[in-house]
Structures are given as C-alpha cells and as structure tokens.
Scaffold this motif. Sequence first.
Motif, short mmCIF file in Angstrom:
data_model
loop_
_atom_site.label_atom_id
_atom_site.label_comp_id
_atom_site.label_asym_id
_atom_site.label_seq_id
_atom_site.Cartn_x
_atom_site.Cartn_y
_atom_site.Cartn_z
N ASN A 81 25.71 -2.87 37.00
CA ASN A 81 25.27 -1.89 36.76
C ASN A 81 24.85 -1.80 35.08
OD1 ASN A 81 26.28 -1.22 39.09
ND2 ASN A 81 28.16 -0.25 38.30
N PRO A 82 25.44 -2.40 34.11
CA PRO A 82 25.02 -2.41 32.66
C PRO A 82 23.75 -3.11 32.58
CG PRO A 82 27.29 -3.03 32.96
CD PRO A 82 26.71 -3.15 34.29
N TRP A 83 23.18 -3.84 33.36
CA TRP A 83 21.92 -4.58 33.39
C TRP A 83 20.71 -4.02 33.84
CZ3 TRP A 83 21.75 -9.87 31.81
CH2 TRP A 83 22.84 -10.29 31.11
N HIS A 84 20.65 -2.60 34.29
CA HIS A 84 19.72 -1.72 34.98
C HIS A 84 18.40 -1.77 34.26
CE1 HIS A 84 21.56 0.45 38.65
NE2 HIS A 84 22.19 -0.67 38.44
N LYS A 85 18.44 -1.84 32.88
CA LYS A 85 17.35 -1.77 32.01
C LYS A 85 16.91 -3.27 31.61
CE LYS A 85 17.49 2.41 29.29
NZ LYS A 85 17.42 3.20 27.98
N ARG A 86 17.53 -4.18 32.22
CA ARG A 86 17.22 -5.64 31.80
C ARG A 86 17.18 -6.34 33.24
NH1 ARG A 86 22.35 -7.42 28.47
NH2 ARG A 86 23.18 -5.62 29.83
N VAL A 87 16.45 -6.01 33.89
CA VAL A 87 16.34 -6.43 35.32
C VAL A 87 15.85 -8.06 35.13
CG1 VAL A 87 15.06 -6.50 37.64
CG2 VAL A 87 15.81 -4.47 36.63
N THR A 88 14.73 -8.28 34.35
CA THR A 88 14.33 -9.55 34.27
C THR A 88 15.36 -10.55 33.58
OG1 THR A 88 11.98 -8.97 33.93
CG2 THR A 88 12.75 -11.15 33.38
N GLU A 89 16.30 -10.00 32.75
CA GLU A 89 17.47 -10.76 32.27
C GLU A 89 18.23 -11.11 33.08
OE1 GLU A 89 18.81 -9.63 28.18
OE2 GLU A 89 16.70 -8.46 28.00
N GLY A 90 18.54 -10.11 33.96
CA GLY A 90 19.94 -10.22 35.12
C GLY A 90 19.43 -11.21 36.10
N ILE A 91 18.22 -11.21 36.48
CA ILE A 91 18.01 -12.37 37.60
C ILE A 91 18.02 -13.63 36.88
CG2 ILE A 91 15.35 -11.84 37.30
CD1 ILE A 91 17.68 -13.07 40.55
N ASP A 92 17.39 -13.71 35.55
CA ASP A 92 17.25 -15.06 35.14
C ASP A 92 18.89 -15.62 34.71
OD1 ASP A 92 14.63 -15.19 35.12
OD2 ASP A 92 14.49 -14.53 32.91
N SER A 93 19.91 -14.47 34.50
CA SER A 93 21.11 -14.97 34.20
C SER A 93 21.74 -15.38 35.25
CB SER A 93 21.82 -13.59 33.47
OG SER A 93 23.29 -14.21 33.43
N SER A 94 21.57 -14.73 36.33
CA SER A 94 22.09 -15.32 38.00
C SER A 94 21.42 -16.43 38.08
CB SER A 94 21.74 -14.14 38.87
OG SER A 94 22.39 -13.10 38.56
N LEU A 95 20.14 -16.70 38.05
CA LEU A 95 19.54 -17.97 38.33
C LEU A 95 20.22 -19.09 37.76
CD1 LEU A 95 15.96 -16.97 38.99
CD2 LEU A 95 17.56 -17.57 40.69
N LYS A 96 20.36 -19.04 36.19
CA LYS A 96 20.86 -20.12 35.46
C LYS A 96 22.42 -20.29 36.00
CE LYS A 96 21.89 -21.18 30.64
NZ LYS A 96 21.99 -20.48 29.29
N ASP A 97 23.14 -19.29 36.25
CA ASP A 97 24.40 -19.46 36.66
C ASP A 97 24.72 -20.55 37.92
OD1 ASP A 97 25.49 -18.77 34.20
OD2 ASP A 97 26.20 -16.83 35.12
N LEU A 98 23.72 -19.81 38.67
CA LEU A 98 23.89 -20.25 40.28
C LEU A 98 23.01 -21.78 40.41
CD1 LEU A 98 22.68 -17.06 42.06
CD2 LEU A 98 24.82 -18.38 42.31
N GLY A 99 22.43 -21.96 39.19
CA GLY A 99 21.70 -23.39 39.14
C GLY A 99 20.79 -23.55 40.33
#
Length: 296
Positions: A81-99
């Motif tokens: 929810n707090p990432w709604h204005k940062r969609v690109t950052e949100g998916i990049d963060s998830s991809l990085k953590d998921l590897g």
Amino acid sequence: MSKVTEKTFTLNTGAKIPAIGLGTWQSKPHEVEKAVEYALRKGYRHIDTALAYGNEAEVGLGIKNSGVPREEIWLTTKLDNPWHKRVTEGIDSSLKDLGVDYVDLYLMHWPSSTDPTDLKKHYPDWNFVDTWKEMQKLPATGKVKNIGVSNFGIRNLEILLNDPSCKIVPAVNQIELHPNNPSPKLVAYNTSKGIHSTGYSCLGSTDSPLYKDKTLLDLAKAKGKTPQQVLLAWGLQKGWSVIPKSVSKERIEANYELDGWELTPEEVKTLDGLKDRFKVCGDAWLPVKVFFGDDE
C-alpha cells in the motif's frame, strides 16, 4: 480422472496459472525458505508472496534451493500500500529480494493508496486507479508477465474497469474465499469480466472456526480426507485457484494430495450451505474502507 495437481486455469492473457499454490502469509522467518523448497520438490509449481509479508528474500532462497527451473514456477507477489506512487520501485525491490528477473503475476495488494509518512492516511491526490495506470506499464518491461488486483470488491472493480484509463483488465482478483466467506456475487462478477479468482485464507486461516464445524468434519470423515483437503477440493471445484499456507512438511504434502477423488455436486452444495460467516482479513486497519458487505 485427470490429476488435480496438474490442473491450471487459463487467464484472460492466455497464461495458465497452476490451480494449487503455496501461500506464505504469516509464515515465520526461517520457516518460509524450507517450506517453499519442500513444496516445489513435492510438485507445487505456484508460489504466492508479497512485499508486505517481508519474506520475499526467503521465498527466493527456497526457489533457488529447490533446484526447480525458474521457468517451471508460477511466482506471484504484490505491491504494498505505501508503494502505490512508486510502482517501478516496488517491483524492482521485489525482484531484487526474490532473486529473479520477472514475476508471473504482480498484484495490487489492496485498493488503498496509503501515505508512507502516515500509514493512517490515504493520499489525497492518488488512488488505486492512478496506481493501475502505472501497473499497466509493467508487462511491456518484461519484469511482470501478468497484472491483477487483490481484495477488490465489486464496488471498487466497477470504479477501476469503468475508468477510461483502464486499458488492461486485471488477470486475477485474489480474495478471501472459504465456505464461511464464499462471496458468490463477487466471484460471479469476476468471472463475468474475465477475471480469474484466486482464494486466499482458503483453509480459514489459523484456529479457524471451520474446524469446529460439524458438517465439514463429518463430510471429511466420510470421505476419508482431512478437513483441509475437503476445503481445497471445494474451492477448486468452484472454479478458483487456491493458495493454502503451511510450513509443515506433513501439511504441505497433505494439501497436495488431491488427485484421484473429488466432491460430489451434493457435497459441494453442502459446503455452500454452511451458515456461519467470518472474515480473516478485515479493513479496519486501512485508512479507507474496501469491504462493503455487498459481495455475498
């Protein structure tokens, strides 16, 4: 009888989502990694996580340790929810953590654009329609194969789908689904719009009142199955994918033993007829109301 464990549902994009997945919500740290690894080695090919769960890195390690090729796994995660204005950052963060280089399904976790500086407030100048505008850009990047929503009721789906900016119909709406929260109107609405339903908390979650329900317990005993297996069969036969959460090897294994049997139409109706109602996930903690009691 075809194998339930090999069953998939075809989304409006043409992609095929495995019918049974492993949920990871509320799994304790250091348990998720082993649960994911074991589930994949057991045969699961659908893993569900979220940025908000704080366990994406562990999920990624479990995938890596399983030895199962990435392309054989359906991986779902969600924008917090707090990432709604940062969609690109949100998916990049998830991809990085998921590897991983991509996820198969990226969901807007809640229709609540929460101000990260004050989680009790909603952005005054941004809502889930604005978030969806940004999410629609992701498939073209290759980072996300399919996009969808979660915890959307009919009222909010109508707002989203009727907005001129909505060019992509959500592939999936992940919602709470079990016999004490069956939401038939919402499921029917999803289907009418070509949106696949995935049921979370499909076992009623921890210490569920369902496990004291005599009708369910008697039915499970008569079938020679666990109540959890009966609940999963009910959801699958109703037409949605299920993502039971467990970190126990025995439960992970039992939840996947659904081949070679099914519920009769009468048994499905029996579970449809359970009168008690409860929700595992409410909306009191959100800055906006998202459940309106009109999806039943």
